[in-house]
Design a protein around this motif. Structure first.
Motif, PDB file in Angstrom:
ATOM      1  N   ALA A 104      53.109  86.880  25.717  1.00 16.38           N
ATOM      2  CA  ALA A 104      53.891  85.727  26.179  1.00 16.38           C
ATOM      3  C   ALA A 104      54.469  84.942  25.000  1.00 16.38           C
ATOM      4  N   LEU A 105      53.695  84.795  23.935  1.00 21.66           N
ATOM      5  CA  LEU A 105      54.205  84.098  22.757  1.00 21.66           C
ATOM      6  C   LEU A 105      55.402  84.822  22.156  1.00 21.66           C
ATOM      7  N   ARG A 106      55.323  86.142  22.089  1.00 24.51           N
ATOM      8  CA  ARG A 106      56.462  86.888  21.555  1.00 24.51           C
ATOM      9  C   ARG A 106      57.694  86.721  22.456  1.00 24.51           C
ATOM     10  N   ASP A 107      57.478  86.733  23.778  1.00 23.83           N
ATOM     11  CA  ASP A 107      58.589  86.511  24.703  1.00 23.83           C
ATOM     12  C   ASP A 107      59.249  85.159  24.435  1.00 23.83           C
ATOM     13  N   LEU A 108      58.439  84.126  24.410  1.00 23.53           N
ATOM     14  CA  LEU A 108      58.979  82.770  24.308  1.00 23.53           C
ATOM     15  C   LEU A 108      59.550  82.492  22.931  1.00 23.53           C
ATOM     16  N   SER A 109      58.900  83.019  21.913  1.00 23.32           N
ATOM     17  CA  SER A 109      59.414  82.827  20.562  1.00 23.32           C
ATOM     18  C   SER A 109      60.790  83.469  20.423  1.00 23.32           C
ATOM     19  N   GLY A 110      60.945  84.645  21.000  1.00 23.08           N
ATOM     20  CA  GLY A 110      62.241  85.306  20.951  1.00 23.08           C
ATOM     21  C   GLY A 110      63.293  84.592  21.771  1.00 23.08           C
ATOM     22  N   ASP A 111      62.889  84.023  22.916  1.00 20.13           N
ATOM     23  CA  ASP A 111      63.837  83.343  23.798  1.00 20.13           C
ATOM     24  C   ASP A 111      64.237  81.968  23.277  1.00 20.13           C
ATOM     25  N   LEU A 112      63.247  81.194  22.830  1.00 18.14           N
ATOM     26  CA  LEU A 112      63.449  79.775  22.574  1.00 18.14           C
ATOM     27  C   LEU A 112      63.531  79.407  21.105  1.00 18.14           C
ATOM     28  N   GLY A 113      63.053  80.281  20.232  1.00 15.83           N
ATOM     29  CA  GLY A 113      63.073  79.968  18.808  1.00 15.83           C
ATOM     30  C   GLY A 113      62.331  78.675  18.527  1.00 15.83           C
ATOM     31  N   ASP A 114      63.007  77.738  17.882  1.00 16.18           N
ATOM     32  CA  ASP A 114      62.401  76.456  17.552  1.00 16.18           C
ATOM     33  C   ASP A 114      62.877  75.336  18.470  1.00 16.18           C
ATOM     34  N   ASP A 115      63.446  75.685  19.635  1.00 20.63           N
ATOM     35  CA  ASP A 115      63.952  74.659  20.550  1.00 20.63           C
ATOM     36  C   ASP A 115      62.839  73.848  21.186  1.00 20.63           C
ATOM     37  N   ILE A 116      61.653  74.423  21.243  1.00 20.16           N
ATOM     38  CA  ILE A 116      60.493  73.740  21.810  1.00 20.16           C
ATOM     39  C   ILE A 116      59.275  74.250  21.053  1.00 20.16           C
ATOM     40  N   VAL A 117      58.254  73.407  20.916  1.00 22.91           N
ATOM     41  CA  VAL A 117      57.053  73.786  20.174  1.00 22.91           C
ATOM     42  C   VAL A 117      56.167  74.655  21.071  1.00 22.91           C
ATOM     43  N   LEU A 118      55.777  75.812  20.562  1.00 23.05           N
ATOM     44  CA  LEU A 118      54.893  76.719  21.297  1.00 23.05           C
ATOM     45  C   LEU A 118      53.466  76.545  20.803  1.00 23.05           C
ATOM     46  N   MET A 119      52.599  76.106  21.682  1.00 22.24           N
ATOM     47  CA  MET A 119      51.184  75.945  21.394  1.00 22.24           C
ATOM     48  C   MET A 119      50.397  76.949  22.216  1.00 22.24           C
ATOM     49  N   ALA A 120      49.220  77.299  21.747  1.00 21.42           N
ATOM     50  CA  ALA A 120      48.347  78.173  22.521  1.00 21.42           C
ATOM     51  C   ALA A 120      46.926  77.651  22.443  1.00 21.42           C
ATOM     52  N   ASP A 121      46.299  77.562  23.609  1.00 17.49           N
ATOM     53  CA  ASP A 121      44.877  77.236  23.653  1.00 17.49           C
ATOM     54  C   ASP A 121      44.108  78.342  22.935  1.00 17.49           C
ATOM     55  N   LEU A 122      43.133  77.935  22.122  1.00 17.74           N
ATOM     56  CA  LEU A 122      42.357  78.894  21.349  1.00 17.74           C
ATOM     57  C   LEU A 122      40.900  78.747  21.750  1.00 17.74           C
ATOM     58  N   CYS A 123      40.491  79.620  22.657  1.00 25.50           N
ATOM     59  CA  CYS A 123      39.110  79.589  23.142  1.00 25.50           C
ATOM     60  C   CYS A 123      38.800  80.967  23.709  1.00 25.50           C
ATOM     61  N   LEU A 124      37.597  81.140  24.216  1.00 21.84           N
ATOM     62  CA  LEU A 124      37.192  82.438  24.759  1.00 21.84           C
ATOM     63  C   LEU A 124      36.867  82.404  26.240  1.00 21.84           C
ATOM     64  N   ASP A 125      36.796  81.230  26.851  1.00 23.15           N
ATOM     65  CA  ASP A 125      36.273  81.158  28.211  1.00 23.15           C
ATOM     66  C   ASP A 125      37.108  81.928  29.229  1.00 23.15           C
ATOM     67  N   GLU A 126      38.462  81.951  29.045  1.00 23.54           N
ATOM     68  CA  GLU A 126      39.285  82.707  29.991  1.00 23.54           C
ATOM     69  C   GLU A 126      39.170  84.218  29.775  1.00 23.54           C
ATOM     70  N   PHE A 127      38.606  84.625  28.644  1.00 21.14           N
ATOM     71  CA  PHE A 127      38.622  86.038  28.256  1.00 21.14           C
ATOM     72  C   PHE A 127      37.253  86.708  28.341  1.00 21.14           C
ATOM     73  N   THR A 128      36.181  85.912  28.398  1.00 19.48           N
ATOM     74  CA  THR A 128      34.847  86.504  28.430  1.00 19.48           C
ATOM     75  C   THR A 128      34.394  86.749  29.869  1.00 19.48           C
ATOM     76  N   SER A 129      33.629  87.793  30.048  1.00 20.60           N
ATOM     77  CA  SER A 129      33.115  88.130  31.375  1.00 20.60           C
ATOM     78  C   SER A 129      32.111  87.087  31.874  1.00 20.60           C
ATOM     79  N   HIS A 130      31.499  86.346  30.960  1.00 15.61           N
ATOM     80  CA  HIS A 130      30.510  85.334  31.356  1.00 15.61           C
ATOM     81  C   HIS A 130      31.122  83.952  31.504  1.00 15.61           C
ATOM     82  N   GLY A 131      32.348  83.746  31.017  1.00 14.55           N
ATOM     83  CA  GLY A 131      33.037  82.477  31.215  1.00 14.55           C
ATOM     84  C   GLY A 131      32.673  81.379  30.248  1.00 14.55           C
TER      85      GLY A 131
END
Length: 327
Positions: A104-131
């Motif tokens: 998704a970051l690559r999609d948006l970076s290619g589409d929007l460039g620097d027109d809007i700031v792209l942030m990403a949550d950095l955590c593991l809870d959405e990705f771990t099987s235990h939550g």
């Protein structure tokens, strides 16, 4: 010494909308707003989140469309949360170059460039099987120090995919220092860190956990998120994160913690953000649907309260709509 009534009549400056605007002490601008967005792997159409009316889990394509719309109305930034199709104990999809957030970051970076700031949550809870927000020890508790290596790896993966700002939210001790070191070692010295420095173990996260599909499978997060009773603890966390290299800091949740936002804003010399979380959003939406309050006025009033308390940026699920209203 000030004049008294009848010479002093403060209502003179409240007579018309134009006068009220002229003397307003606090203003919310579209560029102050950050829109949290959910992107889910393995779906072919956006999925509404039942507990958050108007919010959806996006496909990559619908995310691109919604991101364009947010940029067009002047929203300052997007905050991405990813929901992978497959989860494991380590949250391997979180730093996989082919993971949903990185795609998704690559999609948006290619589409929007620097027109809007792209942030990403950095955590593991959405990705771990235990939550949970980190790796687990054999006894089932979160292993703080082992988790730091994962966070650094995720930050580098997000930077490589085009993120403008990483936003660690796991509340692990030392997370900012580990992420800063990982980014710098990989050559991403220009990527800022927005640290969830004061993130409380709140009852207001329920709808978010529906949207992000990240509820813990056992226990809760009180072992690493802060006690709602404490303010000094939050200020200490903020100091530590800034000393480790945080460029911006966040208080989460917002409305029930405006006193914390105000104290943090008085203390620091870096930008302060506040997160208007899912439970706050859901309460207003539910009350409005029952005819108990004026929805648009409530949206703008709550956003103004964050700015008045000292937040420079506000994460809100109403960001795009509020930007239109403010324009």
């Amino acid at each position: 010494m000030t004049a008294r009534f009848p010479v002093a009549r403060p209502r003179r400056l409240r007579r018309t909308p134009a006068l009220r605007r002229l003397v307003a002490e606090t203003r919310v601008r579209p560029e102050d707003l950050i829109l949290p967005m959910f992107v889910k792997e393995g779906i072919d159409a956006p999925r509404p989140v039942a507990s958050m009316p108007g919010v959806v889990q996006h496909t990559r394509e619908s995310l691109r469309k919604a991101a364009h719309e947010a940029a067009e109305v002047g929203v300052g930034a997007l905050m991405l949360f990813g929901i992978p199709e497959f989860k494991d104990e380590r949250g391997s999809a979180a730093d996989d170059p082919a993971g949903i957030v990185q795609q998704a970051l690559r999609d948006l970076s290619g589409d929007l460039g620097d027109d809007i700031v792209l942030m990403a949550d950095l955590c593991l809870d959405e990705f771990t099987s235990h939550g949970h927000c980190g790796l687990l020890t054999p006894s089932g508790t979160v292993d703080n120090d082992a988790t730091l290596e994962r966070y650094a790896s995720i930050a580098v993966a997000q930077a490589a995919a085009g993120v403008h700002v990483v936003a660690p939210s796991g509340m692990m001790d030392g997370q900012v220092a580990a992420i800063r070191a990982g980014l710098d070692e990989a050559g991403y010295t220009e990527i800022p860190i927005l640290a969830y420095a004061a993130k409380y173990a709140s009852a207001f996260y329920g709808p978010f956990r529906d949207a992000a599909e990240g509820a813990p499978k056992f226990g809760d997060r009180t072992g690493y998120q802060q006690d709602p009773a404490n303010v000094r603890e939050a200020l200490r966390e903020v100091e530590l994160d800034i000393s480790e290299g945080a460029d911006m800091i966040m208080v989460k949740p917002g409305l029930a913690y405006l006193d914390v936002v105000a104290k943090v804003a008085e203390m620091v010399r870096v930008p302060v953000s506040a997160y208007q979380v899912s439970g706050e959003y859901a309460m207003v939406e539910a009350a409005a649907r029952n005819g108990w309050l004026d929805r648009e006025r409530a949206i703008l009033e709550t956003l103004t309260s964050f700015r008045r308390a000292g937040a420079q940026q506000i994460l809100t699920y109403w960001a795009a709509e509020a930007a239109r209203l403010l324009r």
